[in-house]
Enzyme design. Sequence first.
Site, PDB file in Angstrom:
ATOM      1  N   ASP A   3      74.330  37.733 -50.070  1.00  0.00           N
ATOM      2  CA  ASP A   3      73.679  36.449 -49.849  1.00  0.00           C
ATOM      3  C   ASP A   3      72.469  36.303 -50.772  1.00  0.00           C
ATOM      4  O   ASP A   3      72.499  36.758 -51.907  1.00  0.00           O
ATOM      5  CB  ASP A   3      73.267  36.354 -48.368  1.00  0.00           C
ATOM      6  CG  ASP A   3      73.309  34.939 -47.840  1.00  0.00           C
ATOM      7  OD1 ASP A   3      72.452  34.141 -48.244  1.00  0.00           O
ATOM      8  OD2 ASP A   3      74.184  34.632 -47.007  1.00  0.00           O
TER       9      ASP A   3
ATOM     10  N   HIS B 131      68.043  32.127 -46.494  1.00  0.00           N
ATOM     11  CA  HIS B 131      69.395  32.100 -45.929  1.00  0.00           C
ATOM     12  C   HIS B 131      69.879  33.491 -45.530  1.00  0.00           C
ATOM     13  O   HIS B 131      70.388  33.704 -44.428  1.00  0.00           O
ATOM     14  CB  HIS B 131      70.345  31.478 -46.951  1.00  0.00           C
ATOM     15  CG  HIS B 131      71.707  31.175 -46.427  1.00  0.00           C
ATOM     16  ND1 HIS B 131      72.742  32.075 -46.480  1.00  0.00           N
ATOM     17  CD2 HIS B 131      72.214  30.061 -45.834  1.00  0.00           C
ATOM     18  CE1 HIS B 131      73.829  31.530 -45.957  1.00  0.00           C
ATOM     19  NE2 HIS B 131      73.541  30.304 -45.560  1.00  0.00           N
TER      20      HIS B 131
ATOM     21  N   SER C  56      77.885  29.184 -42.092  1.00  0.00           N
ATOM     22  CA  SER C  56      77.107  30.347 -42.548  1.00  0.00           C
ATOM     23  C   SER C  56      76.476  31.075 -41.374  1.00  0.00           C
ATOM     24  O   SER C  56      76.261  32.288 -41.422  1.00  0.00           O
ATOM     25  CB  SER C  56      75.997  29.897 -43.505  1.00  0.00           C
ATOM     26  OG  SER C  56      76.503  29.587 -44.767  1.00  0.00           O
TER      27      SER C  56
END
EC number: 3.4.21.-
Length: 894
Positions: free
Chosen positions: A462, A497, A650
């Site tokens: 990520d 994220h 996600s």
Amino acid sequence: MKRRKFSSVVAAVLIFALIFSLFSPGTKAAAAGAIDQAAALENGKEQTGAMKEPEQVKWYKVTPGATDIQKNSHMALTVKSDSVLNVSVYPSKEKALKDETFEMYRSFTAEDGKSEVIFPYAWSGPYYVKVEYLGEEEPEDGGTAEAAAEAKYTIGYKGTKKQPSDLEEEEACPVEMSVDQKKSGKGILDKLRSIRDEQLSQTAEGKELTSLYYKAAPFIVAKLALNKTARNEIYQDLVTLKPLFDDVSENGASSSYKVTEKDQKAINRLYDKALQSVPSFLKEEIKKQADRLNMKQLQGKTAGAILTENNIAAKSEVQTTKVIFKVKDNKSLSSVHNEMKGFSASAQSKKDISNVKKAKKLFDNLYSFELPKDEKQNGAYTASAKRVKSAAATLSKMSNVEFAEPVQEYKSLANDIQYPYQWPLKNNGENGGVKNADVKYEPANTLLSKRKLNDTLIAVVDTGVDSTLADLKGKVRTDLGHNFVGRNNNAMDDQGHGTHVAGIIAAQSDNGYSMTGLNAKAKIIPVKVLDSAGSGDTEQIALGIKYAADKGAKVINLSLGGGYSRVLEFALKYAADKNVLIAAASGNDGENALSYPASSKYVMSVGATNRMDMTADFSNYGKGLDISAPGSDIPSLVPNGNVTYMSGTSMATPYAAAAAGLLFAQNPKLKRTEVEDMLKKTADDISFESVDGGEEELYDDYGDPIEIPKTPGVDWHSGYGRLNVMKAVSAADLQLKVNKLESTQTAVRGSAKEGTLIEVMNGKKKLGSAKAGKDNAFKVNIATQKQDQVLYLKATKGDAKTSYKVVVVKGKPSGTPKVNAVKTKDTAVKGKANSKAMIRVKNKSKKVIASAKADAKGTFSVKIKKQKAGTVLYVTAVDTDKKESKEAKVVVEK
């Protein structure tokens, strides 16, 4: 000294003009000696201090105790002074020495001489506080500045508990302005924050500019707050520069926007106003940088070229706002549209709901639409949260609408103390949710707490992971991490994220800090393949997947998507061949197609559900979707220490990845296919059929309808169902294995721990039960079932309880029935065949003269009339798949 109300947008606009004056000034570091003498602050106790010279700094430190951390989520730090003081709070000494913290943790004494910073207990501490004296304001009449007076102040903090709804967002613009100015100011402020947070923060030059911003802001806004004419001039320049801001925010160093003559004049005016506002020592610093770059000669240059010279490059992410609504049963979307024509509402509300006619059907009677763009703003999307809420409220009042509410892609909220807000772990039915529509974390945790588990490596491929947060301390294997963007081993998150994903998987539980992760035995391998804007190329991602597999990851989390790549497919196969389970997000387009790599056969694709236990409106679905997990309004950690709500597949994917890790922790010898099968077969069925009989319609590229394929036990929108961790870990704990069940078989067979009670259910009806023996084998006798029938096998022993989905497959055709001798006195044909088989008795002409079903054991007795000796009869058996066996010929005897 009279303090003045300030505007962050004005300061930001003025300081942005200085972007082009920056020329490698070098980052200033805090003096180690001074910080080593930091005074300790105690909860609820104030201290006094004083500074005599501008740019003088005083340091303090806060070390919250265990009781404070368990009771409070944040501290409220307050500094009071009549002088201009800058206040910064840092999560560690290391960050303080580098002057690295988040904007929300910087402040300065404002109108009432008070500065407050709300800082989360998200790091192990101690935390450091810097108080900096900036000198006094320049006189407005251009006269001589006052001699610097001694800056006296008080400082202290109190612990406070901030619930998610308590977190405040940054102030938009408190300076008095017209409605149009507020809209323009808010829009440009968002762009400037995007440039600052996603671009300037990535370089030493950008950080120095940001530091200059914090020093100059108090003086600039103080000059303008009471000068309406100056403010109006500023906003005119702001509007002039709006195209420049928009392009730079969107394209970063790739911006091809050329600075025009009007832009240059606006920049010059803003620059001059900045110089007129700040004290002498800041004025000299600003002028020095401007002279180096010849800032007043930017006309004709592209913004991208200017940014490239300053090593600033990133891309911001544009978000949209939608409304989701459900049409009442037996009603249609057209009925809602027709009702709108005569519905009483404000002109703005009618305009905002006009796109209902274009609403996208999610499934059944659930729809979503985007508010129309504001043509007055060149097509830019400007709908405020208030407008979206109002549009939803208007729809809710319609007689054909069951409910309507705003859908937000993510929402920033506050920070073990925030466990009550983690609805995916325990859904209490609040905020419109369905009670118990969660992954069953608590019973699973109770079961696993009594078992010995192995640590399991889960790779988060990520944006990186922030390992400094207290909830992730000791959970992140930084020694195994790698950065394929920066080509080094520092996999620190610069976007947020990846940290959010890692928190969902592995945040420490019961330590008082922040939140609870699903998998207590997970160790995270941080693999950075996405940059600060959340983007990366296929090569970086492929290398990251291969790297994670080589480093021993049992599970890889891929909360990302894009186009098909042979390079990426190769990497996925490579990892799968090494027995790595790969969980991939299905995509956030709300479309009937999985994104890639979720569509790859080498991954377990994961869709998203919401609080209502329905597929989320944004979640991609359709052929190949394996499983769903909570993905709407998911709270987790971000690098600034707060717990933030985000939405997307996600967020759903790490729940599935964490659950897979738990199964490997129970039994490291499991195959990835066994783990995936166990997760899917134990998932909760959340599918439902439309009450009014309406079905989703799909069309091909030519506009022709496509029939939705039907797969027994699999829902088109949610796959095998919503993840149930308790059932999955119970199945692993019981070592449950179920053999294939054919439509012609009369028993369900498999293996489990000795003494495990096995019950086979068809809905609420129990078909049979048995216990696993000493050899771990079980056999549950049942009647034959039709092909594609979905059964559930319940397995229970002690605290372990699961329900395992079994789909009946096509079996071998029934064998020729065994028929007893038939005599002239008999009034029935008797014998043995498959369980529940339909027995047909035919005459010499092969015409059926009688039929009856065999019982559960296959015994049959078909009533017939007495037959003459020598009569020829034929007997067949038709199984549950309606396949007829070969004939058994019988000649009637005397």
